[in-house]
Design an enzyme around this catalytic site. Structure first.
Site, PDB file in Angstrom:
ATOM      1  N   GLY A  46      -7.040  -8.335 -74.107  1.00  0.00           N
ATOM      2  CA  GLY A  46      -8.370  -8.600 -73.550  1.00  0.00           C
ATOM      3  C   GLY A  46      -9.417  -8.095 -74.520  1.00  0.00           C
ATOM      4  N   CYS A  95      -7.001   0.994 -75.100  1.00  0.00           N
ATOM      5  CA  CYS A  95      -8.282   0.310 -75.287  1.00  0.00           C
ATOM      6  C   CYS A  95      -8.543   0.170 -76.781  1.00  0.00           C
ATOM      7  CB  CYS A  95      -9.403   1.117 -74.622  1.00  0.00           C
ATOM      8  SG  CYS A  95     -11.036   0.385 -74.840  1.00  0.00           S
ATOM      9  N   HIS A 137     -10.304  -3.558 -66.264  1.00  0.00           N
ATOM     10  CA  HIS A 137     -10.657  -2.822 -67.496  1.00  0.00           C
ATOM     11  C   HIS A 137     -11.787  -3.550 -68.248  1.00  0.00           C
ATOM     12  CE1 HIS A 137      -9.195  -0.521 -71.241  1.00  0.00           C
ATOM     13  NE2 HIS A 137      -9.963  -1.467 -71.769  1.00  0.00           N
ATOM     14  N   GLU A 138     -11.695  -4.889 -68.313  1.00  0.00           N
ATOM     15  CA  GLU A 138     -12.724  -5.663 -69.047  1.00  0.00           C
ATOM     16  C   GLU A 138     -14.056  -5.652 -68.288  1.00  0.00           C
ATOM     17  OE1 GLU A 138     -12.038  -6.235 -71.979  1.00  0.00           O
ATOM     18  OE2 GLU A 138      -9.885  -5.981 -71.789  1.00  0.00           O
ATOM     19  N   HIS A 141     -15.857  -2.550 -68.974  1.00  0.00           N
ATOM     20  CA  HIS A 141     -16.585  -2.557 -70.255  1.00  0.00           C
ATOM     21  C   HIS A 141     -17.990  -3.126 -70.076  1.00  0.00           C
ATOM     22  CE1 HIS A 141     -13.941  -1.120 -73.395  1.00  0.00           C
ATOM     23  NE2 HIS A 141     -12.953  -1.916 -73.043  1.00  0.00           N
TER      24      HIS A 141
HETATM   25  O1  K1U Z   1     -10.330  -4.166 -73.629  1.00  0.00           O
HETATM   26  C1  K1U Z   1      -9.571  -3.681 -74.465  1.00  0.00           C
HETATM   27  O2  K1U Z   1      -9.852  -2.660 -75.081  1.00  0.00           O
HETATM   28  C2  K1U Z   1      -8.246  -4.359 -74.721  1.00  0.00           C
HETATM   29  C3  K1U Z   1      -7.074  -3.617 -74.096  1.00  0.00           C
HETATM   30  C4  K1U Z   1      -6.869  -4.153 -72.687  1.00  0.00           C
HETATM   31  C5  K1U Z   1      -5.935  -3.383 -71.777  1.00  0.00           C
HETATM   32  C6  K1U Z   1      -4.662  -3.035 -72.141  1.00  0.00           C
HETATM   33  C7  K1U Z   1      -3.821  -2.360 -71.261  1.00  0.00           C
HETATM   34  C8  K1U Z   1      -4.251  -2.066 -70.005  1.00  0.00           C
HETATM   35  C9  K1U Z   1      -5.527  -2.404 -69.650  1.00  0.00           C
HETATM   36  C10 K1U Z   1      -6.365  -3.079 -70.520  1.00  0.00           C
HETATM   37  C11 K1U Z   1      -5.853  -3.862 -74.968  1.00  0.00           C
HETATM   38  O3  K1U Z   1      -5.462  -4.965 -75.180  1.00  0.00           O
HETATM   39  S1  K1U Z   1      -4.992  -2.489 -75.634  1.00  0.00           S
HETATM   40  C12 K1U Z   1      -3.596  -3.257 -76.484  1.00  0.00           C
HETATM   41  C13 K1U Z   1      -2.494  -3.718 -75.590  1.00  0.00           C
HETATM   42  O4  K1U Z   1      -2.388  -3.282 -74.463  1.00  0.00           O
HETATM   43  C14 K1U Z   1      -1.515  -4.734 -76.069  1.00  0.00           C
HETATM   44  C15 K1U Z   1      -1.578  -5.296 -77.321  1.00  0.00           C
HETATM   45  C16 K1U Z   1      -0.639  -6.240 -77.734  1.00  0.00           C
HETATM   46  C17 K1U Z   1       0.377  -6.636 -76.887  1.00  0.00           C
HETATM   47  C18 K1U Z   1       0.459  -6.096 -75.637  1.00  0.00           C
HETATM   48  C19 K1U Z   1      -0.478  -5.144 -75.216  1.00  0.00           C
HETATM   49 ZN    ZN Z   2     -11.011  -1.494 -73.602  1.00  0.00          ZN
END
Ligand code: K1U
Ligand code: ZN
Length: 172
Positions: A46, A95, A137-138, A141
């Site tokens: 995300g 994040c 989570h988004e 933000h």
């Molecule tokens: O908004 C963001 O910072 C993105 C974040 C979203 C998120 C992840 C996990 C739980 C809640 C919200 C991320 O994408 S962190 C990276 C991640 O989780 C991931 C990356 C590649 C493959 C699978 C997962």
């Molecule tokens: Zn985040």
């Protein structure tokens, strides 16, 4: 392809409340494309516009793309609202704006997401598990909230101390 940088904690722009989107301009379409590119490149599941320093209420999401059989299906959501929250769930979150840190956060287990896409078409999606967690989570933000604002004060202060040390070492 030049990728935009993701803002990192403690950048004060991450604390701003994002503005609703009115007309979808070419600039907003281009931003959405850039957000999708950055999300896959980081990699993430995300990304909110606020994380690229643009304070508008838009995020992108694709929670299953790392499964090769499913592939990439990015969804752009404009002016998201969350309705019909049910149950509670805990999930270990990361994040892209909070480097090298994960923590368990409690959120709503099942939600209904409403918003519009880039063509102004209404979106309504029922989500659960990781998808529901990521949507919340988004949306956080867009309200200037990071997942570290949802953990205990002790855990947060330990993280802030670690991050300050990391930034001081990077400066030296
Ligand atoms: O908004 C963001 O910072 C993105 C974040 C979203 C998120 C992840 C996990 C739980 C809640 C919200 C991320 O994408 S962190 C990276 C991640 O989780 C991931 C990356 C590649 C493959 C699978 C997962
Ligand atoms: Zn985040």
């Amino acid at each position: 392809m030049a990728l935009r940088d993701v803002l990192q904690f403690p950048d004060p722009r991450l604390k701003k409340i994002s503005e609703p989107v009115g007309e979808v301009t070419d600039e907003i379409r281009e931003l959405a494309r850039d957000m999708i590119d950055v999300m896959y490149d980081e990699p993430g599941i995300g990304l909110a516009a606020a994380q690229l320093g643009v304070s508008i209420r838009m995020f992108v999401i694709d929670t299953e793309w790392s499964d090769e059989e499913i592939g990439q299906h990015p969804r752009v959501v404009i002016n998201p609202e969350i309705a019909d929250r049910e149950g509670r769930i805990t999930w270990e979150e990361g994040c892209l704006s909070v480097p090298d840190y994960n923590a368990v956060v409690e959120r709503d287990a099942t939600i209904t997401l409403r918003g519009t896409d880039l063509d102004g078409k209404p979106i309504e999606e029922r989500a659960e598990g990781l998808r529901a967690v990521c949507i919340q989570h988004e949306v956080d933000h867009l309200d200037g909230i990071l997942f570290i604002d949802r953990i205990s004060r002790l855990k947060r202060s330990l993280f802030v101390k670690k991050r300050k040390k990391q930034l001081a070492e990077e400066r030296d």
